[in-house]
Design a protein around this motif. Structure first.
Motif, short mmCIF file in Angstrom:
data_model
loop_
_atom_site.label_atom_id
_atom_site.label_comp_id
_atom_site.label_asym_id
_atom_site.label_seq_id
_atom_site.Cartn_x
_atom_site.Cartn_y
_atom_site.Cartn_z
N UNK A 49 0.80 -1.45 -0.53
CA UNK A 49 -0.06 -0.25 -0.30
C UNK A 49 1.04 1.33 0.25
N UNK A 50 2.16 1.02 -0.01
CA UNK A 50 2.57 2.73 0.46
C UNK A 50 3.33 3.24 -1.09
N UNK A 51 3.77 2.37 -1.71
CA UNK A 51 4.88 2.54 -2.90
C UNK A 51 3.65 3.22 -3.95
N UNK A 52 3.67 4.64 -4.33
CA UNK A 52 2.81 5.48 -5.05
C UNK A 52 2.96 4.34 -6.04
N UNK A 53 3.60 4.06 -6.64
CA UNK A 53 3.16 2.83 -8.53
C UNK A 53 2.75 1.31 -8.11
N UNK A 54 2.47 1.21 -6.84
CA UNK A 54 1.29 -0.27 -6.48
C UNK A 54 0.45 0.05 -6.77
N UNK A 55 -0.14 -0.88 -7.49
CA UNK A 55 -1.93 -1.02 -7.78
C UNK A 55 -2.46 -1.30 -6.54
N UNK A 56 -2.10 -1.20 -5.97
CA UNK A 56 -3.37 -1.08 -4.13
C UNK A 56 -2.36 -0.28 -3.34
N UNK A 57 -2.14 1.23 -3.80
CA UNK A 57 -1.75 2.39 -3.30
C UNK A 57 -2.58 2.98 -2.28
N UNK A 58 -2.54 3.11 -1.42
CA UNK A 58 -3.49 3.79 -0.42
C UNK A 58 -2.77 5.18 0.33
N UNK A 59 -3.24 6.24 -0.02
CA UNK A 59 -2.69 7.30 0.16
C UNK A 59 -3.33 7.78 1.65
N UNK A 60 -3.92 7.89 1.89
CA UNK A 60 -4.04 7.77 3.60
C UNK A 60 -3.52 6.51 4.13
N UNK A 61 -3.51 5.56 4.23
CA UNK A 61 -2.77 4.67 5.05
C UNK A 61 -1.34 4.89 5.35
#
Length: 77
Positions: A49-61
């Protein structure tokens, strides 16, 4: 056993925790036994969830996890 850390943060994705919710318990116990402040936290996000280029990126978390990580590093200095 040879870790010299003064503080530790282990950020766990909810789907990783769901796979085996007990795996974090001995990790926490090991740090407790060495009197190393440790926080094992499960985030309501998917693995990656943390890398911005991830398919599951979650900005808030991701923001929450990065803030906790920086606070942990600062506290350990």
């Amino acid at each position: 056993p040879q870790m010299q850390a003064t503080a530790v943060l282990i950020a766990v994705a909810q789907n990783d925790d769901k796979a085996d919710p007990t795996v974090k318990d001995p990790v926490q116990a090991a740090f407790d036994a060495k009197n190393i402040p440790a926080e094992v936290e499960v985030y309501p996000a998917e693995h990656g969830w943390c890398p911005p280029d991830s398919q599951v990126f979650d900005q808030v978390q991701a923001d929450r996890a990065w803030a906790r990580l920086l606070a942990t590093v600062k506290a350990g200095l």
